[in-house]
Design a protein around this motif. Structure first.
Motif, short mmCIF file in Angstrom:
data_model
loop_
_atom_site.label_atom_id
_atom_site.label_comp_id
_atom_site.label_asym_id
_atom_site.label_seq_id
_atom_site.Cartn_x
_atom_site.Cartn_y
_atom_site.Cartn_z
N TRP A 1 -39.98 81.66 -1.46
CA TRP A 1 -39.06 80.66 -1.53
C TRP A 1 -38.68 80.07 -2.80
CZ3 TRP A 1 -40.31 74.75 -1.28
CH2 TRP A 1 -39.25 74.14 -0.59
N HIS A 2 -37.37 79.65 -2.86
CA HIS A 2 -36.82 79.22 -4.18
C HIS A 2 -36.93 77.77 -4.59
CE1 HIS A 2 -33.51 82.78 -3.93
NE2 HIS A 2 -34.75 83.08 -4.08
N GLY A 3 -37.73 77.16 -3.69
CA GLY A 3 -38.42 75.51 -3.97
C GLY A 3 -39.56 75.84 -4.92
N THR A 4 -40.50 75.05 -4.54
CA THR A 4 -41.79 75.40 -5.34
C THR A 4 -42.88 75.83 -4.39
OG1 THR A 4 -42.74 73.03 -4.44
CG2 THR A 4 -41.55 73.17 -6.56
N GLY A 5 -43.84 76.60 -4.90
CA GLY A 5 -44.94 77.22 -4.20
C GLY A 5 -44.97 78.71 -4.57
N SER A 6 -46.14 79.20 -4.06
CA SER A 6 -46.43 80.85 -4.25
C SER A 6 -45.67 81.44 -3.16
CB SER A 6 -47.86 80.88 -4.14
OG SER A 6 -48.65 80.34 -4.88
N CYS A 7 -45.60 82.94 -3.59
CA CYS A 7 -45.02 83.89 -2.72
C CYS A 7 -46.02 84.10 -1.58
CB CYS A 7 -44.64 85.14 -3.25
SG CYS A 7 -43.35 84.85 -4.87
N VAL A 8 -45.61 84.68 -0.40
CA VAL A 8 -46.57 85.28 0.68
C VAL A 8 -46.65 86.67 0.53
CG1 VAL A 8 -46.82 85.28 3.08
CG2 VAL A 8 -46.13 83.18 2.07
N ARG A 9 -47.55 87.30 0.54
CA ARG A 9 -47.61 88.88 0.50
C ARG A 9 -48.42 89.42 1.98
NH1 ARG A 9 -47.41 87.44 -4.55
NH2 ARG A 9 -45.78 88.92 -5.87
N SER A 10 -47.87 90.52 2.06
CA SER A 10 -48.46 91.37 3.35
C SER A 10 -49.52 92.10 2.81
CB SER A 10 -47.11 92.12 3.75
OG SER A 10 -46.86 93.34 3.04
N ASN A 11 -50.20 92.85 3.82
CA ASN A 11 -51.15 93.86 3.41
C ASN A 11 -50.44 95.12 2.93
OD1 ASN A 11 -53.25 92.37 4.64
ND2 ASN A 11 -52.78 92.98 6.48
N TRP A 12 -51.18 96.08 2.25
CA TRP A 12 -50.66 97.34 1.83
C TRP A 12 -50.53 98.21 2.81
CZ3 TRP A 12 -48.71 96.95 -2.89
CH2 TRP A 12 -49.44 96.10 -3.90
N TYR A 13 -49.50 99.05 2.68
CA TYR A 13 -49.24 99.90 3.94
C TYR A 13 -48.48 101.24 3.19
CZ TYR A 13 -44.51 97.84 3.91
OH TYR A 13 -43.39 97.24 3.47
N PHE A 14 -48.52 102.38 3.90
CA PHE A 14 -48.05 103.87 3.39
C PHE A 14 -46.95 104.14 4.37
CE2 PHE A 14 -51.24 104.59 0.42
CZ PHE A 14 -52.38 104.11 1.22
N ASP A 15 -46.04 104.82 3.86
CA ASP A 15 -44.87 105.31 4.57
C ASP A 15 -45.42 106.41 5.37
OD1 ASP A 15 -42.27 105.71 5.58
OD2 ASP A 15 -41.31 106.56 3.98
N GLU A 16 -44.69 106.89 6.54
CA GLU A 16 -45.18 107.95 7.43
C GLU A 16 -44.70 109.30 7.00
OE1 GLU A 16 -43.36 107.20 11.36
OE2 GLU A 16 -44.18 104.92 11.23
#
Length: 128
Positions: A113-128
């Motif tokens: 978000w362009h306000g204040t705060g950290s980014c939210v991240r997903s789990n890692w994954y692989f392409d099929e």
């Protein structure tokens, strides 16, 4: 009666084994997401095109940025392979970079978000 009971046990055992195998498998990309930053915005990985869609969901004067990222070659940091911003207009924005997600390299999503705060991240994954 015994034959029916054994048959049910076999079906139940097979189903349990299948669930166990499915749960242990690594995440593979199809479409991934959406990954939400609270109620402010989302990022979604689109398997058809190996790109991302970023949506600013809150008219708060701040947009959001979505990323498709992977580990660098030494495994010590992140590389942003796709970056897309959204904000200030109606609808969502979809990247068009021509990036080809390689099947043996783990990727993840992030939304900031362009306000204040950290980014939210997903789990890692692989392409099929």
């Amino acid at each position: 009666m015994i034959k029916r009971t054994l048959s049910r046990l076999a079906v139940t055992g097979a189903a349990a084994a299948l669930i166990g195998l499915t749960a242990a498998a690594p995440a593979l990309a199809g479409d991934e997401g959406p990954l939400w930053y609270g109620n402010r915005g989302t990022v979604t990985f689109n398997d058809d095109g190996d790109d991302i869609t970023v949506c600013d969901k809150l008219a708060d004067g701040h947009g959001v940025t979505g990323y498709l990222e992977r580990l660098n070659s030494s495994g010590t940091g992140l590389v942003w392979v796709i970056k897309e911003d959204d904000g200030g207009d109606a609808g969502c924005d979809r990247s068009n970079t021509g990036y080809d997600m390689i099947g043996n390299i783990a990727h993840g999503l992030a939304v900031c978000w362009h306000g204040t705060g950290s980014c939210v991240r997903s789990n890692w994954y692989f392409d099929e």
